[in-house]
Design an enzyme around this catalytic site. Structure first.
Site, PDB file in Angstrom:
ATOM      1  N   VAL A 175       0.835  -1.204   0.000  1.00  0.00           N
ATOM      2  CA  VAL A 175       0.000   0.000   0.000  1.00  0.00           C
ATOM      3  C   VAL A 175       0.873   1.260   0.000  1.00  0.00           C
ATOM      4  O   VAL A 175       0.567   2.242  -0.684  1.00  0.00           O
ATOM      5  CB  VAL A 175      -0.973  -0.007   1.209  1.00  0.00           C
ATOM      6  CG1 VAL A 175      -1.682   1.334   1.351  1.00  0.00           C
ATOM      7  CG2 VAL A 175      -2.005  -1.116   1.036  1.00  0.00           C
ATOM      8  N   ALA A 220       1.878   2.078  -3.427  1.00  0.00           N
ATOM      9  CA  ALA A 220       0.768   2.720  -4.151  1.00  0.00           C
ATOM     10  C   ALA A 220       0.656   4.191  -3.756  1.00  0.00           C
ATOM     11  O   ALA A 220       0.368   5.060  -4.590  1.00  0.00           O
ATOM     12  CB  ALA A 220      -0.542   1.991  -3.857  1.00  0.00           C
ATOM     13  N   TYR A 221       0.898   4.470  -2.477  1.00  0.00           N
ATOM     14  CA  TYR A 221       0.862   5.851  -1.978  1.00  0.00           C
ATOM     15  C   TYR A 221       1.931   6.696  -2.674  1.00  0.00           C
ATOM     16  O   TYR A 221       1.656   7.806  -3.152  1.00  0.00           O
ATOM     17  CB  TYR A 221       1.076   5.841  -0.464  1.00  0.00           C
ATOM     18  CG  TYR A 221       1.356   7.185   0.165  1.00  0.00           C
ATOM     19  CD1 TYR A 221       0.334   8.114   0.327  1.00  0.00           C
ATOM     20  CD2 TYR A 221       2.629   7.526   0.615  1.00  0.00           C
ATOM     21  CE1 TYR A 221       0.583   9.350   0.908  1.00  0.00           C
ATOM     22  CE2 TYR A 221       2.885   8.756   1.205  1.00  0.00           C
ATOM     23  CZ  TYR A 221       1.859   9.671   1.347  1.00  0.00           C
ATOM     24  OH  TYR A 221       2.103  10.883   1.920  1.00  0.00           O
ATOM     25  N   LEU A 222       3.158   6.186  -2.747  1.00  0.00           N
ATOM     26  CA  LEU A 222       4.242   6.949  -3.380  1.00  0.00           C
ATOM     27  C   LEU A 222       3.978   7.163  -4.869  1.00  0.00           C
ATOM     28  O   LEU A 222       4.291   8.229  -5.416  1.00  0.00           O
ATOM     29  CB  LEU A 222       5.584   6.246  -3.171  1.00  0.00           C
ATOM     30  CG  LEU A 222       6.105   6.235  -1.723  1.00  0.00           C
ATOM     31  CD1 LEU A 222       7.388   5.424  -1.628  1.00  0.00           C
ATOM     32  CD2 LEU A 222       6.330   7.656  -1.197  1.00  0.00           C
ATOM     33  N   LYS A 266       1.177   9.924  -5.029  1.00  0.00           N
ATOM     34  CA  LYS A 266       1.729  11.255  -4.736  1.00  0.00           C
ATOM     35  C   LYS A 266       2.596  11.730  -5.893  1.00  0.00           C
ATOM     36  O   LYS A 266       2.556  12.906  -6.280  1.00  0.00           O
ATOM     37  CB  LYS A 266       2.559  11.222  -3.453  1.00  0.00           C
ATOM     38  CG  LYS A 266       1.771  10.974  -2.182  1.00  0.00           C
ATOM     39  CD  LYS A 266       0.735  12.020  -1.884  1.00  0.00           C
ATOM     40  CE  LYS A 266       1.274  13.259  -1.220  1.00  0.00           C
ATOM     41  NZ  LYS A 266       0.179  14.206  -0.863  1.00  0.00           N
TER      42      LYS A 266
END
Length: 220
Positions: free
Chosen positions: A127, A130-132, A135
């Site tokens: 996860v 996926a966040y990086l 962003k």
């Protein structure tokens, strides 16, 4: 000079700190929040709450909240415990929506709270990967806009320790930690330093007084 500043993700830990700093500095601050029960915390921080869900709101509704503002700050995030789909809908989708709305409302100054390591091409199945990616994709979309005077701030690992007021702020700092207090204080300085437009900056704890660090990157 007193400004009106609208902050997306107004109930976040960094955003609440920033609202307190800006309102204490004589600025007019509004914070966009998703839930009405979050409004009181914003009022206590000196900000006017605007209840809008950036995952479902129209660009017109968000532009209406931004009209008359001198600057916009994107500090929203899906937060811990959310899955990869919400990283995409909030960390990327809401950031792009907020930028679209800023353009429509004629708000040029646009500051983004990103993350060190943000990269649309970041590999991995976790996860956080996926966040990086989300962003990074949001940052790329905002940096492509000629109508916005954007600055992207990418802090290192966030802590709740008391701020020291001393940081390292550069295009590339390498990994490190930084307190949310100091992130908020740097954001306030960036908002008051329009010459930082067009810069993507990494931030970690360091030895330079943060007002000096901001002036240095602005070339002042």
């Amino acid at each position: 000079m007193s400004m009106r500043i609208v902050i997306a993700g107004g109930h976040g830990k960094i955003a609440l700190r920033l609202e307190r700093l800006l309102s204490a500095g004589g600025h007019e601050v509004a914070g966009v929040v998703r839930r009405p029960e979050q409004a009181e915390a914003l009022r206590e921080a000196g900000a006017e709450p605007v209840v809008l869900d950036l995952e479902s709101a129209s660009v017109e509704a968000v532009a209406e909240a931004l009209r008359g503002a001198d600057a916009a700050v994107f500090a929203a995030g899906a937060g811990p415990g959310s899955g990869a789909d919400r990283k995409e809908s909030v960390d990327r989708g809401a950031a792009v929506l907020f930028a679209d709305a800023a353009e429509r409302a004629g708000v040029r100054r646009f500051v983004v709270v990103s993350s060190m390591g943000a990269d649309a091409g970041h590999p991995g199945e976790e996860v956080f990967d996926a966040y990086l990616r989300a962003k990074g994709a949001a940052d790329d979309a905002i940096r492509a806009r000629e109508a916005l005077e954007w600055t992207i701030l990418r802090p290192g690992a966030l802590t709740d320790e008391a701020g020291t007021g001393r940081v390292r702020l550069e295009a590339r700092t390498g990994r490190g930690r930084v307190s949310r207090d100091d992130v908020a204080a740097v954001l306030a300085e960036l908002l008051e330093t329009p010459a930082t437009a067009g810069l993507t900056l990494e931030l970690i704890e360091g030895s330079v007084p943060l007002s000096v660090a901001v002036k240095d990157v602005a070339g002042n």
